[in-house]
Scaffold this active site. Structure first.
Site, PDB file in Angstrom:
ATOM      1  N   PHE A 154       0.798  -1.225   0.000  1.00  0.00           N
ATOM      2  CA  PHE A 154       0.000   0.000   0.000  1.00  0.00           C
ATOM      3  C   PHE A 154       0.827   1.269   0.000  1.00  0.00           C
ATOM      4  O   PHE A 154       0.330   2.340  -0.359  1.00  0.00           O
ATOM      5  CB  PHE A 154      -0.928   0.024   1.226  1.00  0.00           C
ATOM      6  CG  PHE A 154      -0.211   0.318   2.529  1.00  0.00           C
ATOM      7  CD1 PHE A 154       0.070   1.627   2.912  1.00  0.00           C
ATOM      8  CD2 PHE A 154       0.187  -0.705   3.370  1.00  0.00           C
ATOM      9  CE1 PHE A 154       0.731   1.909   4.097  1.00  0.00           C
ATOM     10  CE2 PHE A 154       0.853  -0.438   4.559  1.00  0.00           C
ATOM     11  CZ  PHE A 154       1.131   0.879   4.924  1.00  0.00           C
ATOM     12  N   LYS A 178      -1.348  -7.919  -8.713  1.00  0.00           N
ATOM     13  CA  LYS A 178      -2.239  -8.018  -7.557  1.00  0.00           C
ATOM     14  C   LYS A 178      -1.816  -6.923  -6.574  1.00  0.00           C
ATOM     15  O   LYS A 178      -0.892  -7.090  -5.796  1.00  0.00           O
ATOM     16  CB  LYS A 178      -2.127  -9.397  -6.910  1.00  0.00           C
ATOM     17  CG  LYS A 178      -3.377  -9.874  -6.149  1.00  0.00           C
ATOM     18  CD  LYS A 178      -3.816  -9.005  -5.002  1.00  0.00           C
ATOM     19  CE  LYS A 178      -2.848  -9.060  -3.834  1.00  0.00           C
ATOM     20  NZ  LYS A 178      -3.354  -8.174  -2.692  1.00  0.00           N
ATOM     21  N   ARG A 182      -5.581  -2.351   0.086  1.00  0.00           N
ATOM     22  CA  ARG A 182      -5.782  -1.040   0.701  1.00  0.00           C
ATOM     23  C   ARG A 182      -5.763   0.103  -0.318  1.00  0.00           C
ATOM     24  O   ARG A 182      -6.262   1.184  -0.037  1.00  0.00           O
ATOM     25  CB  ARG A 182      -4.692  -0.786   1.751  1.00  0.00           C
ATOM     26  CG  ARG A 182      -4.786  -1.656   2.990  1.00  0.00           C
ATOM     27  CD  ARG A 182      -5.974  -1.261   3.820  1.00  0.00           C
ATOM     28  NE  ARG A 182      -6.166  -2.142   4.965  1.00  0.00           N
ATOM     29  CZ  ARG A 182      -7.268  -2.134   5.716  1.00  0.00           C
ATOM     30  NH1 ARG A 182      -8.265  -1.301   5.429  1.00  0.00           N
ATOM     31  NH2 ARG A 182      -7.389  -2.954   6.742  1.00  0.00           N
ATOM     32  N   SER A 231       5.825  -6.860   4.039  1.00  0.00           N
ATOM     33  CA  SER A 231       6.470  -7.148   5.319  1.00  0.00           C
ATOM     34  C   SER A 231       7.280  -8.437   5.236  1.00  0.00           C
ATOM     35  O   SER A 231       7.031  -9.299   4.376  1.00  0.00           O
ATOM     36  CB  SER A 231       5.417  -7.276   6.421  1.00  0.00           C
ATOM     37  OG  SER A 231       4.640  -8.453   6.227  1.00  0.00           O
ATOM     38  N   CYS A 286      10.053   1.489   3.301  1.00  0.00           N
ATOM     39  CA  CYS A 286      11.030   0.496   3.727  1.00  0.00           C
ATOM     40  C   CYS A 286      12.442   1.052   3.814  1.00  0.00           C
ATOM     41  O   CYS A 286      13.350   0.343   4.244  1.00  0.00           O
ATOM     42  CB  CYS A 286      10.996  -0.720   2.802  1.00  0.00           C
ATOM     43  SG  CYS A 286      11.333  -0.335   1.081  1.00  0.00           S
ATOM     44  N   GLU A 385       9.728  -3.591  13.194  1.00  0.00           N
ATOM     45  CA  GLU A 385       9.459  -2.596  12.162  1.00  0.00           C
ATOM     46  C   GLU A 385       8.149  -1.897  12.522  1.00  0.00           C
ATOM     47  O   GLU A 385       7.063  -2.455  12.377  1.00  0.00           O
ATOM     48  CB  GLU A 385       9.347  -3.234  10.776  1.00  0.00           C
ATOM     49  CG  GLU A 385       9.156  -2.202   9.681  1.00  0.00           C
ATOM     50  CD  GLU A 385       9.044  -2.803   8.294  1.00  0.00           C
ATOM     51  OE1 GLU A 385       9.411  -2.106   7.325  1.00  0.00           O
ATOM     52  OE2 GLU A 385       8.593  -3.950   8.171  1.00  0.00           O
TER      53      GLU A 385
END
Length: 492
Positions: A154, A178, A182, A231, A286, A385
């Site tokens: 997202f 894909k 969100r 993640s 990230c 994180e």
């Protein structure tokens, strides 16, 4: 477009927009206002199969289109992205929450990848050698894989799809995208622009959904390769399940990025850059710095300086030009970040800037910039994180001690150092255990012609996104040994 044109969310299969037949997944809200945007479908194996079959059918003819002709569609896409940049940025801000400035910067980085992929006629070239033996020549050529799945998060709803799609189709593959459930509207608009280029039906497809759609892509026998960003726990799942199905997989995972500040760093510039890195995009990237390690006397000035910078940021709706930081993606994300700030305080950190009381207009999912000072090394938060606007400040006596902290981290996405010493910078960049390194850079994001690197628990696979790595990932190398003699001989 300055708003969501329609709350309906469709799949794009074989060149046609198709209404999802799967159950309703999650309700979508504007992160800044709490206003409903629509309902994201849950996705289903049947819908995934329809998209994969369309991509598989298109592959037979698309792979034979000359590379120089394939990239013409990308030239058109670049022009369309430039033409609609303001509209696309507004759409990103509405469904993601980041500021308009950040949304435009995201698009610029996505456009970079389109530009690099336009060089496929050169980048995809193989090599050859005549007379590897008498009368025998050897050639290596690159060929497309087939159907490639792209699963995106997202936080960068336009840029990260553009890490993969341009390279995949330019090298002759077909794609099923894909996106995160969100942020489905940004992906849909991107597919509309692909469609506007005249790209043949089935070359790029879109299927919405959550875990059911992801697993269906990972299990589908016609999917040859999978690209993923998200993640680390989900990256491990995607890598394990996709690899077990015999697919080529690249997975960019999570991060816990450190920045080291030496006493000789320029105080004003260092503070500003680190604040931008920690609190930009509400910390939801990230490469955001999560831990600042002050070395020696840097501790004396950095804590107060970063606290002042964090406390001065204007938090609000990203559509407001005065806003410097927007909300996090959902109320659930806000509650998670607020809870982790509380854990840090309970574990001994001093909350010198506390964003938990920031709630914007009361309806949005806002968390203010937060600075935790002195988080104990044993705290689980040092490895968590947070994915929010939270910066932990810790101290080390030497650069070696700071590097050792980074070495102990399970993640290896990025690290940076701020210093005026070339010797210290060189030692740091050589010894630090992360795939992306910044020297007086707060967000060491590689340009599109370099790989987006990542080590340890931040990446699973061999070839990264972008640049030459992308060409390697999306092609198979075929070696041809041939002989056309006037007189036959078996001598080598």
């Amino acid at each position: 477009m300055t708003a969501i044109a329609s709350p309906a969310i469709h799949n794009f299969v074989g060149g046609k927009w198709v209404t999802s037949t799967s159950p309703t997944g999650i309700d979508l809200l504007n992160p800044a206002t709490g206003e409903p945007l629509g309902n994201s479908p849950a996705g289903s194996p049947a819908e995934v199969d329809a998209a994969v079959q369309a991509a598989h059918t298109a592959f037979a003819s698309w792979r034979t289109v000359p590379a120089v002709d394939r990239v013409q569609y990308l030239f058109k896409l670049k022009a369309l992205l430039e033409l609609h940049l303001d509209e696309l940025a507004s759409l990103i801000t509405i469904e993601n929450g980041k500021t308009l400035t950040e949304s435009k910067a995201e698009l610029r980085r996505g456009i970079e990848n389109v530009e690099v992929a336009c060089g496929i006629p050169v980048l995809m070239q193989g090599y050859s050698l005549e007379d590897v033996a008498p009368g025998i020549d050897e050639i290596m050529v690159r060929q497309p894989l087939g159907v490639c799945a792209v699963i995106t998060p997202f936080n960068f709803p336009q840029m990260i799809p553009l890490w993969f799609l341009p390279y995949a189709i330019a090298t002759g593959n077909t794609v099923v995208l894909k996106p995160s459930d969100r942020v489905p509207f940004s992906a849909a608009r991107l597919l509309e622009l692909f469609q506007e280029t005249g790209l043949p039906d089935g070359v790029v497809n879109l299927v919405n959904g959550g875990k059911a759609a992801v697993d269906a892509l990972l299990d589908h026998p016609l999917v040859r390769a999978v690209s993923f960003v998200g993640s680390t726990p989900v990256a491990k799942h995607v890598y394990a399940r996709g690899s077990a199905s015999g697919k080529r997989v690249q997975c960019q995972g999570g991060a816990k990025n450190h920045v080291v500040v030496l006493p000789d760093a320029d105080q004003e510039t260092t503070t500003k850059i680190i604040a931008d890195s920690a609190f930009g995009c509400a910390g939801q990237r990230c490469l955001a710095v999560s831990v600042t390690v002050t070395v020696g006397e840097a501790k004396d000035w950095f804590r107060d300086s970063i606290a002042a910078a964090a406390g001065s940021l204007k938090v609000g709706n990203g559509l407001d030009p005065a806003t410097q930081m927007g909300p996090v993606i959902t109320q659930a994300s806000r509650e998670r970040v607020v809870g982790l700030i509380g854990q840090g305080a309970e574990q001994g950190a001093k909350t010198i800037v506390d964003g938990r009381r920031t709630n914007g207009n009361g309806a949005g999912s806002f968390v203010g910039p937060t600075v935790l000072d002195g988080l104990p090394a044993a705290s689980p938060l040092m490895e968590t994180e947070i994915f929010g606007p939270v910066l932990s400040v810790v101290h080390a006596d030497t650069v070696d001690e700071a590097v050792a902290m980074i070495e102990r981290s399970a993640y290896g996405n990025a690290s940076s150092i701020f210093t005026s010493s070339g010797a210290a910078a060189r030692k740091f960049r050589t010894s630090v255990s992360t795939g992306n390194v910044g020297i007086n850079i707060g967000v060491p994001a590689p340009m599109a012609y370099f790989p987006f690197s990542g080590w340890k628990g931040s990446f699973f696979g061999v070839m990264h996104a972008q640049g030459r790595d992308a060409i390697e990932f999306f092609t198979d190398k075929k070696v041809i040994v041939e002989r056309w003699p006037k007189e036959w001989s078996r001598k080598f």
